[in-house]
Design an enzyme around this catalytic site. Structure first.
Site, PDB file in Angstrom:
ATOM      1  N   LYS A   1       0.817  -1.226   0.000  1.00 28.83           N
ATOM      2  CA  LYS A   1       0.000   0.000   0.000  1.00 28.83           C
ATOM      3  C   LYS A   1       0.850   1.275   0.000  1.00 28.83           C
ATOM      4  CE  LYS A   1      -4.411  -1.444   0.644  1.00 28.83           C
ATOM      5  NZ  LYS A   1      -5.560  -1.033  -0.144  1.00 28.83           N
TER       6      LYS A   1
ATOM      7  N   SER B   1      -8.935  -0.066   7.799  1.00 25.56           N
ATOM      8  CA  SER B   1      -8.706  -0.863   9.000  1.00 25.56           C
ATOM      9  C   SER B   1      -7.280  -1.375   9.043  1.00 25.56           C
ATOM     10  CB  SER B   1      -9.642  -2.069   9.002  1.00 25.56           C
ATOM     11  OG  SER B   1      -9.395  -2.839   7.855  1.00 25.56           O
TER      12      SER B   1
END
Length: 333
Positions: free
Chosen positions: A63, A88
């Site tokens: 990410k 999350s």
């Protein structure tokens, strides 16, 4: 389906040129992650496997590539107000870290039930954690409120062309590190990673197969491919906490048009693959990151004549942010 070598720029949220631009933009910030091989795992799978270790990326997951691209794409005025997201997990930490590198605030809406290790990562990187209820509706409404209060820029965890372009840079590296690969297996959730991978891979070599790996308890991508439209499940149930999101308006067209198939994997196969990564590769992988290996070893892949020509397979180990308490419990099951 014959893949055309030319992907029209206007039709998708990213393309090979936006991915190459992203590589230039983020090169000095990210790790060029290693590719590992294992004769033992080759023998088990009957294939040559190349493990792209995004678990060694900054922030512990792929990410960071997209987050870096998004943050360093902002103009100075917008950047000064900071960035906002709801996540999350790995996206939250990645965005906080990229924002810290640029010296701007990051406001991260996190559901109360997020894995503790992922919440700690966000705080470690200077992100401001704002808690929400563990529903998508709550996450989004809290994020909207934060956006109104701060004037920050929203960086969606996956439905964002800048994220997709950043993730596509993985393929530019893999094809230099292991040019012989004919197949790439990618975890699928919201579709940001696989969209970047598919757009880059098919543009460079339309013959490369791009396969998604998905847990049975969150098999919306497979159902979406079958239905020809986005399918939203009433609930998801899988150990792979990073694979519970649904496809977005920008990722779905890419998954629909460029992902060759979806391999469904059971949770017990994911846990077994985590063990193999741990014992053989000596790498700690979160469940979402181990699903590619689980897919290659699964009967549904091994016994499918459609994939007998997949000989040199890149597997993206997408992240290593595992809650060790949960890991030990899952091994004991």
């Amino acid at each position: 389906m014959e893949m055309s070598n030319h992907i029209s720029t206007g039709k998708y949220a990213a393309d090979i040129s936006s991915i190459r631009d992203a590589q230039v933009r983020i090169k000095s910030f990210i790790h060029r992650t290693p590719v590992l091989t294992s004769e033992s795992l080759n023998a088990m799978s009957g294939r040559k496997l190349f493990f792209k270790c995004e678990c060694f990326q900054k922030g512990g997951a792929f990410k960071f590539r997209g987050a870096c691209n998004a943050i360093f794409s902002l103009d100075d005025d917008q950047a000064a107000k900071g960035v906002v997201t709801h996540s999350s997990g790995n996206h939250a930490a990645a965005l906080a870290l990229a924002a810290q590198l640029r010296g701007i605030p990051a406001y991260i809406v996190v559901p109360k039930n997020a894995p503790k290790c992922k919440m700690e990562n966000v705080k470690r990187y200077g992100g401001q954690v704002i808690l929400s209820e563990p529903t998508v509706q709550s996450r989004e409404s809290v994020a909207t409120k934060v956006l109104q209060e701060t004037g920050g820029a929203l960086v969606h965890p996956y439905n964002d062309g800048r994220m997709i372009s950043g993730h596509g840079t993985i393929v530019l590296e893999i094809l230099e590190q292991a040019p012989q690969i004919d197949t790439i297996i990618v975890p699928i959730s919201g579709g940001g990673l696989i969209s970047g991978v598919a757009l880059a891979a098919k543009a460079i070599n339309p013959c490369i197969r791009v396969l998604a790996a998905e847990p049975r308890g969150a098999n919306d991508a497979s159902l979406s491919k079958a239905a020809g439209e986005i399918v939203i499940l009433p609930e998801t149930n899988t150990i792979a906490d990073g694979l519970r999101a649904f496809l977005g308006s920008l990722t779905w067209p890419v998954v629909r048009d460029f992902v060759d198939d979806v391999i469904i994997v059971e949770d017990k196969e994911i846990v077994e693959a985590m063990k193999l990564c741990f014992e053989i590769l000596k790498v700690t992988i979160e469940p979402s990151g181990a699903i590619g290996l689980a897919a290659v070893l699964s009967d549904s892949f091994q016994k499918n004549p459609k994939w007998k020509d997949c000989c040199h397979i890149a597997i993206i180990l997408s992240g290593g942010n595992v809650d060790l308490g949960v890991l030990w419990d899952s091994f004991r099951r």
